[in-house]
Scaffold this motif. Structure first.
Motif, PDB file in Angstrom:
ATOM      1  N   MET A 192       4.652   1.790  -0.102  1.00  0.00           N
ATOM      2  CA  MET A 192       4.182   0.574  -0.780  1.00  0.00           C
ATOM      3  C   MET A 192       4.270   0.744  -2.296  1.00  0.00           C
ATOM      4  O   MET A 192       4.746  -0.163  -3.002  1.00  0.00           O
ATOM      5  N   ILE A 193       3.849   1.898  -2.807  1.00  0.00           N
ATOM      6  CA  ILE A 193       3.861   2.034  -4.270  1.00  0.00           C
ATOM      7  C   ILE A 193       5.284   2.198  -4.806  1.00  0.00           C
ATOM      8  O   ILE A 193       5.554   1.811  -5.935  1.00  0.00           O
ATOM      9  N   LEU A 194       6.198   2.730  -3.986  1.00  0.00           N
ATOM     10  CA  LEU A 194       7.593   2.758  -4.454  1.00  0.00           C
ATOM     11  C   LEU A 194       8.135   1.325  -4.545  1.00  0.00           C
ATOM     12  O   LEU A 194       8.818   0.976  -5.507  1.00  0.00           O
ATOM     13  N   ALA A 195       7.818   0.498  -3.562  1.00  0.00           N
ATOM     14  CA  ALA A 195       8.294  -0.898  -3.623  1.00  0.00           C
ATOM     15  C   ALA A 195       7.724  -1.595  -4.866  1.00  0.00           C
ATOM     16  O   ALA A 195       8.435  -2.345  -5.552  1.00  0.00           O
ATOM     17  N   LEU A 196       6.447  -1.331  -5.166  1.00  0.00           N
ATOM     18  CA  LEU A 196       5.839  -1.960  -6.354  1.00  0.00           C
ATOM     19  C   LEU A 196       6.496  -1.435  -7.633  1.00  0.00           C
ATOM     20  O   LEU A 196       6.840  -2.209  -8.540  1.00  0.00           O
ATOM     21  N   ALA A 197       6.687  -0.117  -7.688  1.00  0.00           N
ATOM     22  CA  ALA A 197       7.296   0.477  -8.898  1.00  0.00           C
ATOM     23  C   ALA A 197       8.727  -0.030  -9.064  1.00  0.00           C
ATOM     24  O   ALA A 197       9.170  -0.324 -10.184  1.00  0.00           O
ATOM     25  N   ALA A 198       9.450  -0.144  -7.960  1.00  0.00           N
ATOM     26  CA  ALA A 198      10.846  -0.598  -8.053  1.00  0.00           C
ATOM     27  C   ALA A 198      10.897  -2.054  -8.511  1.00  0.00           C
ATOM     28  O   ALA A 198      11.706  -2.420  -9.371  1.00  0.00           O
ATOM     29  N   TYR A 244       1.552   7.162  -8.269  1.00  0.00           N
ATOM     30  CA  TYR A 244       1.292   8.222  -7.287  1.00  0.00           C
ATOM     31  C   TYR A 244       0.052   9.022  -7.704  1.00  0.00           C
ATOM     32  O   TYR A 244      -0.791   9.363  -6.872  1.00  0.00           O
ATOM     33  N   GLY A 245      -0.064   9.280  -9.003  1.00  0.00           N
ATOM     34  CA  GLY A 245      -1.248   9.983  -9.508  1.00  0.00           C
ATOM     35  C   GLY A 245      -2.513   9.184  -9.193  1.00  0.00           C
ATOM     36  O   GLY A 245      -3.523   9.736  -8.744  1.00  0.00           O
ATOM     37  N   ARG A 246      -2.459   7.873  -9.410  1.00  0.00           N
ATOM     38  CA  ARG A 246      -3.626   7.025  -9.122  1.00  0.00           C
ATOM     39  C   ARG A 246      -3.923   7.024  -7.625  1.00  0.00           C
ATOM     40  O   ARG A 246      -5.064   7.066  -7.201  1.00  0.00           O
ATOM     41  N   MET A 247      -2.849   6.971  -6.821  1.00  0.00           N
ATOM     42  CA  MET A 247      -3.036   6.983  -5.368  1.00  0.00           C
ATOM     43  C   MET A 247      -3.745   8.263  -4.926  1.00  0.00           C
ATOM     44  O   MET A 247      -4.685   8.231  -4.128  1.00  0.00           O
ATOM     45  N   LEU A 248      -3.314   9.410  -5.476  1.00  0.00           N
ATOM     46  CA  LEU A 248      -3.917  10.685  -5.075  1.00  0.00           C
ATOM     47  C   LEU A 248      -5.378  10.767  -5.498  1.00  0.00           C
ATOM     48  O   LEU A 248      -6.173  11.480  -4.895  1.00  0.00           O
ATOM     49  N   SER A 249      -5.730  10.009  -6.569  1.00  0.00           N
ATOM     50  CA  SER A 249      -7.136   9.989  -7.002  1.00  0.00           C
ATOM     51  C   SER A 249      -7.941   8.957  -6.218  1.00  0.00           C
ATOM     52  O   SER A 249      -9.115   8.741  -6.510  1.00  0.00           O
ATOM     53  N   GLY A 250      -7.299   8.286  -5.287  1.00  0.00           N
ATOM     54  CA  GLY A 250      -8.045   7.358  -4.417  1.00  0.00           C
ATOM     55  C   GLY A 250      -8.063   5.918  -4.880  1.00  0.00           C
ATOM     56  O   GLY A 250      -8.710   5.074  -4.251  1.00  0.00           O
ATOM     57  N   ILE A 274      -6.548   2.919  -4.600  1.00  0.00           N
ATOM     58  CA  ILE A 274      -5.465   2.234  -3.888  1.00  0.00           C
ATOM     59  C   ILE A 274      -5.681   0.734  -3.761  1.00  0.00           C
ATOM     60  O   ILE A 274      -4.752   0.007  -3.424  1.00  0.00           O
ATOM     61  N   ASP A 275      -6.894   0.267  -4.089  1.00  0.00           N
ATOM     62  CA  ASP A 275      -7.158  -1.173  -3.897  1.00  0.00           C
ATOM     63  C   ASP A 275      -6.214  -2.038  -4.719  1.00  0.00           C
ATOM     64  O   ASP A 275      -5.743  -3.071  -4.257  1.00  0.00           O
ATOM     65  N   GLU A 276      -5.965  -1.619  -5.974  1.00  0.00           N
ATOM     66  CA  GLU A 276      -5.077  -2.436  -6.823  1.00  0.00           C
ATOM     67  C   GLU A 276      -3.687  -2.551  -6.207  1.00  0.00           C
ATOM     68  O   GLU A 276      -3.026  -3.579  -6.351  1.00  0.00           O
ATOM     69  N   PHE A 277      -3.235  -1.505  -5.500  1.00  0.00           N
ATOM     70  CA  PHE A 277      -1.902  -1.561  -4.903  1.00  0.00           C
ATOM     71  C   PHE A 277      -1.870  -2.538  -3.724  1.00  0.00           C
ATOM     72  O   PHE A 277      -0.929  -3.315  -3.580  1.00  0.00           O
ATOM     73  N   TYR A 278      -2.907  -2.489  -2.888  1.00  0.00           N
ATOM     74  CA  TYR A 278      -2.961  -3.448  -1.774  1.00  0.00           C
ATOM     75  C   TYR A 278      -3.009  -4.877  -2.302  1.00  0.00           C
ATOM     76  O   TYR A 278      -2.378  -5.778  -1.763  1.00  0.00           O
ATOM     77  N   ARG A 279      -3.807  -5.059  -3.366  1.00  0.00           N
ATOM     78  CA  ARG A 279      -3.923  -6.415  -3.927  1.00  0.00           C
ATOM     79  C   ARG A 279      -2.561  -6.897  -4.406  1.00  0.00           C
ATOM     80  O   ARG A 279      -2.099  -7.967  -4.029  1.00  0.00           O
ATOM     81  N   ARG A 280      -1.867  -6.093  -5.200  1.00  0.00           N
ATOM     82  CA  ARG A 280      -0.549  -6.507  -5.721  1.00  0.00           C
ATOM     83  C   ARG A 280       0.463  -6.664  -4.595  1.00  0.00           C
ATOM     84  O   ARG A 280       1.302  -7.552  -4.606  1.00  0.00           O
ATOM     85  N   GLU A 310      -3.018  -0.368   6.764  1.00  0.00           N
ATOM     86  CA  GLU A 310      -2.020   0.583   7.264  1.00  0.00           C
ATOM     87  C   GLU A 310      -0.611   0.028   7.146  1.00  0.00           C
ATOM     88  O   GLU A 310       0.343   0.566   7.725  1.00  0.00           O
ATOM     89  N   GLY A 311      -0.482  -1.095   6.437  1.00  0.00           N
ATOM     90  CA  GLY A 311       0.847  -1.671   6.227  1.00  0.00           C
ATOM     91  C   GLY A 311       1.294  -2.572   7.359  1.00  0.00           C
ATOM     92  O   GLY A 311       2.441  -3.029   7.361  1.00  0.00           O
ATOM     93  N   ALA A 312       0.403  -2.821   8.333  1.00  0.00           N
ATOM     94  CA  ALA A 312       0.797  -3.681   9.456  1.00  0.00           C
ATOM     95  C   ALA A 312       0.701  -5.146   9.043  1.00  0.00           C
ATOM     96  O   ALA A 312      -0.152  -5.527   8.241  1.00  0.00           O
TER      97      ALA A 312
END
Ligand code: BTN
Length: 285
Positions: free
Chosen positions: A115-121, A215-221, A223-229, A260-262
């Motif tokens: 998911m975060i690669l798709a957002l970054a791309a 990825y750094g933000r994801m590893l720190s937990g 993840i809500d902003e990524f799901y939202r975007r 879970e991306g479903a």
């Protein structure tokens, strides 16, 4: 000649005919310098031609390649797509690369790095070219009803946790897909959208520097902003869709993409269906 922007990582050069052109070969040392402070500068493995960067990524990961390893090819002879398909791309025009990641996460969360690669791309494409792609579940980038990029994630598990994952992306940058008769779906490229060539190194650097931060933000937990975007940028939510999936062909309204991306779909009987993998089609007005 079409106008080109001067950038840090590419150069304008005269060819033998005396015309100015954009020197745009992918050079591992240039990339390494530009990605210096990112995990993706640690181990850059470059091939002029290779069967598949994902296949190679898995081989290297199984041999212990470090997190952040970047496998990059100018051309793939057997590029792989999702659901057993082939990824077609002419040499030296597009971006074809895979990343080895080793996030300490359970299998159910293996979707997050994709998911975060798709957002970054998507953000990188917008920054470098001005084109804003949307996300078509599960992880394609689209412009209008045409596919711009696809992601293939493969992973190895150990006792329920991710041992390594290889995330590969193919982005149509400078080719004109209208000239290819072999595609099974409508495709586009940044060139097709803008009528300009895009410096591929700049695009890679923009994507990978973003991904490093995400990825750094994801590893720190965080993840809500990524799901939202991810939900905001989805081109299918709220729309009538048909999904070819492991559950067969389903029709309904796409409601949301879960943690879970479903894909959560409301079918014609009003029941919610949870679809983990499949291909969505939409009707375009
Ligand atoms: C899809 O849309 O079906 C996914 C396509 C993924 C293609 C990329 S290109 C780089 C990497 N290496 C591969 O063999 N596949 C991925």
């Amino acid at each position: 000649m079409e106008p080109v922007d001067e950038t840090v990582y590419t150069s304008l050069t005269y060819n033998q005919e005396g015309d100015l052109y954009l020197e745009d070969s992918l050079q591992p040392d240039v990339l390494q310098g530009a990605l210096e402070s990112s995990i993706f500068s640690r181990n850059i493995v470059f091939f002029e031609s290779l069967d598949s960067t994902n296949r190679m990524g898995k081989e290297l990961a199984a041999q212990g390649a470090p997190e952040g390893s970047l496998i990059l090819a100018e051309e793939q002879t057997a590029g792989r797509g999702r659901r057993g398909r082939t990824w077609l791309s002419p040499g030296r025009e597009n971006l074809l690369f895979s990343l080895v990641l080793r996030p300490p996460i359970p299998a159910e969360q293996a979707f997050i790095p994709t998911m975060i690669l798709a957002l970054a791309a998507g953000d990188g494409v917008e920054e470098v070219s001005g084109v804003r792609p949307l996300i078509k579940w599960p992880n394609d980038l689209y412009v209008g009803n045409r596919k711009l990029a696809g992601i293939l994630t493969e992973f190895s598990l150990w006792e329920g946790l991710v041992e390594f994952m290889v995330i590969g992306i193919g982005i149509n940058v400078n080719w004109n897909p209208d000239e290819s008769g072999d595609l099974i779906y409508p495709a586009t490229s940044i060139f097709r959208e803008t009528k300009r060539r895009t410096p591929r190194t700049d695009l890679m650097v923009s994507i990978l520097n973003r991904l490093d931060a995400f990825y750094g933000r994801m590893l720190s937990g965080y993840i809500d902003e990524f799901y939202r975007r991810w939900n905001e940028l989805s081109m299918i939510l709220g729309r009538d869709v048909t999904v070819e999936s492991e559950l067969g062909t389903l029709r309904g309204v796409a409601l949301k993409i879960d943690r879970e991306g479903a894909l959560i779909l409301r079918d014609s009987r009003g029941e919610q269906r949870v679809i983990r993998n499949g291909d969505v089609s939409l009707k375009f007005a």
